[in-house]
Design a protein around this motif. Sequence first.
Motif, short mmCIF file in Angstrom:
data_model
loop_
_atom_site.label_atom_id
_atom_site.label_comp_id
_atom_site.label_asym_id
_atom_site.label_seq_id
_atom_site.Cartn_x
_atom_site.Cartn_y
_atom_site.Cartn_z
N CYS A 1 0.77 -1.25 -0.45
CA CYS A 1 -0.35 -0.02 -0.14
C CYS A 1 0.79 1.15 -0.09
O CYS A 1 0.74 2.44 -0.61
CB CYS A 1 -0.95 -0.10 1.46
SG CYS A 1 -1.41 -1.23 1.11
N ASN A 2 1.81 1.36 0.41
CA ASN A 2 3.14 2.44 1.26
C ASN A 2 3.54 2.63 -0.70
O ASN A 2 3.70 3.61 -0.28
CB ASN A 2 4.14 1.97 1.75
CG ASN A 2 4.83 0.51 1.49
OD1 ASN A 2 4.12 -0.23 0.61
ND2 ASN A 2 5.95 0.57 1.48
N MET B 1 2.36 6.57 0.16
CA MET B 1 2.86 7.23 1.82
C MET B 1 3.21 8.77 1.11
O MET B 1 3.63 9.74 1.55
CB MET B 1 4.06 6.43 2.32
CG MET B 1 3.32 5.07 2.92
SD MET B 1 2.06 6.15 4.22
CE MET B 1 2.79 6.25 5.31
N ASP B 2 4.38 8.27 0.28
CA ASP B 2 5.10 9.23 -0.38
C ASP B 2 4.62 10.28 -1.08
O ASP B 2 3.84 10.22 -2.58
CB ASP B 2 6.54 8.89 -1.33
CG ASP B 2 7.42 9.89 -0.88
OD1 ASP B 2 6.61 11.23 -0.98
OD2 ASP B 2 8.49 9.79 -2.21
N ALA B 3 3.97 11.64 -0.71
CA ALA B 3 3.34 12.78 -2.10
C ALA B 3 3.86 12.91 -2.96
O ALA B 3 2.72 12.91 -4.20
CB ALA B 3 3.05 13.96 -1.38
N ALA B 4 5.18 11.99 -3.56
CA ALA B 4 5.51 12.80 -4.40
C ALA B 4 5.18 11.83 -5.37
O ALA B 4 5.08 12.20 -6.73
CB ALA B 4 7.31 13.06 -4.61
N THR B 5 5.85 10.81 -4.98
CA THR B 5 5.28 9.79 -6.42
C THR B 5 3.52 8.57 -6.27
O THR B 5 3.67 8.30 -6.53
CB THR B 5 6.32 8.87 -5.37
OG1 THR B 5 6.58 8.12 -4.59
CG2 THR B 5 7.61 8.99 -6.24
N ALA B 6 3.34 9.79 -5.25
CA ALA B 6 2.53 8.55 -4.95
C ALA B 6 0.74 9.15 -5.98
O ALA B 6 0.53 9.21 -7.45
CB ALA B 6 1.53 9.42 -3.71
#
Length: 347
Positions: free
Chosen positions: A227-228, A232-237
């Motif tokens: 899921c992460n 999780m990471d706004a840049a690659t979400a």
Amino acid sequence: MFKDFPLFPRAASTVADQIDTFYFFMVGVCGLLALGVVCFIIYFALKYRRRHEDEPVSKEEAPMWLELVWTITPFFILMVMFAWGAWLFFDVNRPPAHALDVYVTAKQWMWKFQHVGGRSEINSLHVPVGRPVRLIMASEDVIHSFFVPEFRVHTDVLPHRYTYNWFEATIPGTYHLFCSEYCGTEHSRMIGSVVVMEPEDYQVWLSGGVQGSPAEAGQKLFTSLTCNTCHMDAATARGPVLTGIFGRERPLQDGRTVVVDENYLRESILNPGARVAAGYQPIMPSFQGQVNEEQLIHLIAYIKTLTPPVGGGLPATAAPAGAATSTAAPPPPPGSDSPAPEGQDPQ
Ligand code: CUA
């Protein structure tokens, strides 16, 4: 006074007395009305009985004022019942903000309880006295119903969605827990107990038998289901970042909004396309069949920890600092397609 009546369960929660009072009010009013009707039937049957064979039928009609009285009076009595009942209903269905969350999973034929702190138990539920407890309930199979007579608490537990319930026990002790929806052969044995403890005893109990908390298990699952990678990471979400969303209102792709609550997270994991968060594509795969009820609880418990509580620990606890929205009631949330990771896609 009714508490001592042997056929009546003790009143051991904060709402029990209110519900009893309302119940007896309704029984009393209906009893008086029924009594009045019976008396008039008997009286009129005697007074207007046919005295001889050829007596003509009376054409007498009730005067208008009498018609009005017996129409309008019951109307107001019924409106009192309605208003009182509605007020009680809302009271009984709105958990206080500082309630303790407990996840309940029903299945043929047992009750499973998962405490936020980590302990889990079967067919018995330990709670502290004087503290509101909120139940987040789902069934693994058919419809069950959670019923604790002493608390006057009774809510169906359904498959495919969460239902809620709350109570605040007022007297330490052990109380019967029943399944009150016929759910199969051993329905009558789907019973358990609710153990109400003094707060200190409850703390001791809670710290015994430590198992990892559901949020910890959820965090591991969040990674193992990948899921992460999307959340999780706004840049690659490729899906919405899940930090600080719980309990908040979020816009959806189709222009609606939704409040992120347990049911919305659940839907977004199992049926991601149902309500997709604004700004995202419905690319997330469904995790239906890949996570069971308990794993869902773990994932949801973890996602909830990504939003620090504001005042209490309730459901929608919401929003971190800036969240304007619903602090109080957690409704269904947004971002549907996002909560769950995109799973296999990334590979
Ligand atoms: Cu479960 Cu009856």
